[in-house]
Design an enzyme around this catalytic site. Structure first.
Site, PDB file in Angstrom:
ATOM      1  N   ALA A 114      36.463   6.352  19.998  1.00 18.00           N
ATOM      2  CA  ALA A 114      37.060   5.506  21.185  1.00 18.00           C
ATOM      3  C   ALA A 114      36.088   4.402  21.355  1.00 18.00           C
ATOM      4  O   ALA A 114      34.716   4.975  21.142  1.00 18.00           O
ATOM      5  CB  ALA A 114      37.503   5.525  22.085  1.00 18.00           C
ATOM      6  N   LYS A 115      35.688   3.508  22.012  1.00 16.42           N
ATOM      7  CA  LYS A 115      34.753   2.091  22.664  1.00 16.42           C
ATOM      8  C   LYS A 115      35.395   1.420  23.471  1.00 16.42           C
ATOM      9  O   LYS A 115      36.551   0.916  23.058  1.00 16.42           O
ATOM     10  CB  LYS A 115      34.131   2.196  20.911  1.00 16.42           C
ATOM     11  CG  LYS A 115      31.963   1.852  21.924  1.00 16.42           C
ATOM     12  CD  LYS A 115      32.005   2.907  22.299  1.00 16.42           C
ATOM     13  CE  LYS A 115      30.481   3.079  22.351  1.00 16.42           C
ATOM     14  NZ  LYS A 115      29.163   4.844  22.463  1.00 16.42           N
ATOM     15  N   GLY A 116      34.623   0.879  24.396  1.00 19.88           N
ATOM     16  CA  GLY A 116      35.000  -0.159  25.555  1.00 19.88           C
ATOM     17  C   GLY A 116      33.894  -0.754  25.734  1.00 19.88           C
ATOM     18  O   GLY A 116      32.960  -0.317  25.158  1.00 19.88           O
TER      19      GLY A 116
END
Ligand code: NAD
Length: 427
Positions: A114-116
């Site tokens: 994931a990444k944000g």
């Protein structure tokens, strides 16, 4: 001729996403992945865009744009950092999430990627940063959880931001939930050794590469691009543990060169006191683009993506290229580097900077169990996992006569693909 973009490609339209998917296509060809499975592996499972209104110190309200991408749910909860900066788009975040999937799989961690991030193109005060961090976290609450998606730090965020994230989430649940974030301070459930983990892992892998090359690091020259969490810790490790001269460093303000070796501790103190390296007197300013082509034994890009490209790959003059940053090398540059495999030993990003997510995994496990390990245990387990990944990449590259990046990605992608196939297709 480029084909028209599909709606999905529009959402992710960004050079970094293009780079991650070009890389993926090469692996998919190498592994002969069937077309329908390729699409499922390539595109993120979930992508969330949020508006983040923040009250600024001058009383005005500014709307920021935030993102979170969960790339694959086949391996367990998703895991990934949060980037605050001027390059953040849905596409960049999606590329970073995809790389996280392959990275976690290569390291054998029970996570999807994931990444944000939040697009942030100006300096903000500490109070504004706190309000931005808390509001971003609040917007994320419906989509994350300790068994759904665990957040960590990346460029532009740090231990303090993770503490605000954790506090905001805990205020919502009504009790402390340290396992929702990693990279938080030790005093609120963080792990020993997380801050140093990525840089320490990079130095460990450089030593392994030097060992294979029968090359002595002590007395050699190193260049480090980016002087934040990853770059500064790696530079310290090379200088004070490896006995190397760090002849070039840089940050967003520019690049600095000292052939006799930069005093890395002094540079770190300076950056802490002044916010960046601008005006640092222990080295000469040089054009930023000249840093990467300085003649050295070890080169560590530890800042942004795409800095080694078709235009400068032939001019790189190092023996070991240790990719601290995510995606520092474009596919064009990779072709050149592969031609030069005899001159340059590449430690690809998903292997080289995996120390961060490995120790984040340890932190999550400790937080879930409320049982804490000492630093020796953390470092020992970190090196053991890195050793396993490093050996498997080197072995695969030798067996199949392929570049290290292709070998690392092949192992990661293959593991995710197998998990997907075992879990099947619902309904
Ligand atoms: P950071 O915010 O602590 O530091 C980033 C550094 O890069 C700063 O010194 C900044 O001034 C510099 N920088 C920014 N833009 C630059 C540019 N255009 N040219 C030169 N320098 C520039 O971030 P970090 O955590 O050290 O992350 C650095 C890289 O490592 C990123 O690519 C990140 O995704 C990757 N990474 C970080 C971790 C981690 O644990 N922090 C783990 C794996 C990978």
């Amino acid at each position: 001729m480029r084909l028209p973009l599909t709606a999905m490609q529009h959402i992710y339209s960004d050079p970094t996403f293009q780079m991650a998917t070009d890389q993926f296509d090469l692996i998919a060809d190498h592994l002969q992945i069937p077309k329908d499975l390729r699409e499922r592996l390539k595109f993120p499972k979930r992508s969330i865009g949020v508006s983040v209104p923040v009250r600024m110190d001058d009383g005005s309200t500014k709307l920021f744009h935030g993102y979170r991408v969960q790339h694959t749910l086949a391996m367990g909860p998703t895991k990934g950092g949060t980037r605050f900066g001027p390059t953040v788009t849905m596409g960049e975040v999606a590329a970073l999430a995809m790389w996280m999937s392959w990275k976690c799989a290569l390291a054998g961690l029970p996570y999807g990627g994931a990444k944000g991030g939040v697009y942030l193109d100006r300096r903000v005060s500490v109070n504004e940063l706190e309000r931005l961090s808390r509001r971003y976290m609040q917007e994320m609450i419906p989509f994350i959880g300790p068994h759904t998606d665990i957040i960590g730090p990346d460029m532009g965020t740090n231990e303090q931001v993770m503490a605000w994230f954790m506090d905001t989430y805990s205020a919502y649940t009504g009790y402390s939930v340290p396992e929702i974030v990693t990279g938080k301070p030790v005093s609120i459930g963080g792990t020993q050794g997380r801050r140093e983990a990525t840089g320490r892992g990079i130095v460990y892998l450089i030593e392994r590469a030097a060992n294979i090359l029968k090359m002595k690091l002590a007395g050699g020259r190193a260049v480090v691009q980016g002087f934040g969490n990853v770059g500064a810790v790696a530079a310290q490790g090379l200088a004070y543990k490896g006995g190397m001269k760090v002849i070039g460093i840089s940050d967003v303000t520019g690049a600095y060169h000292n052939e006799r070796g930069v005093d890395v501790r002094a540079a770190e103190r300076y950056a802490l006191e002044n916010g960046d390296l601008a005006g640092f007197s222990g080295a000469e300013p040089i054009p930023a683009e000249d840093l990467l082509t300085l003649c050295c034994d070890v080169l560590i890009p530890a800042a942004v993506s795409g800095v080694i490209h078709g235009g400068n790959a032939a001019k790189i003059q190092c023996r070991i290229l240790a990719e601290g940053a995510n995606g520092p090398t474009t596919v064009d540059a990779d072709r050149v580097l592969f031609e030069r495999w005899n001159e340059i030993f590449v430690i690809p990003d998903i292997l080289c900077n995996a120390g961060g997510v490995i120790v984040s995994y340890f932190e999550w496990v400790q937080s879930l169990q409320s049982l804490f390990w000492n630093e020796t245990e953390v470092v020992d387990r970190l090196f053991r996992l890195l050793e396993t990944s490093f050996s498997s990449v080197i072995r695969r590259a030798r067996e199949e006569k392929i570049p290290h990046r292709l070998a690392a990605l092949a192992i990661g992608v293959e593991r995710v693909m197998k998990a997907r196939q075992y879990r099947g297709l619902f309904p």
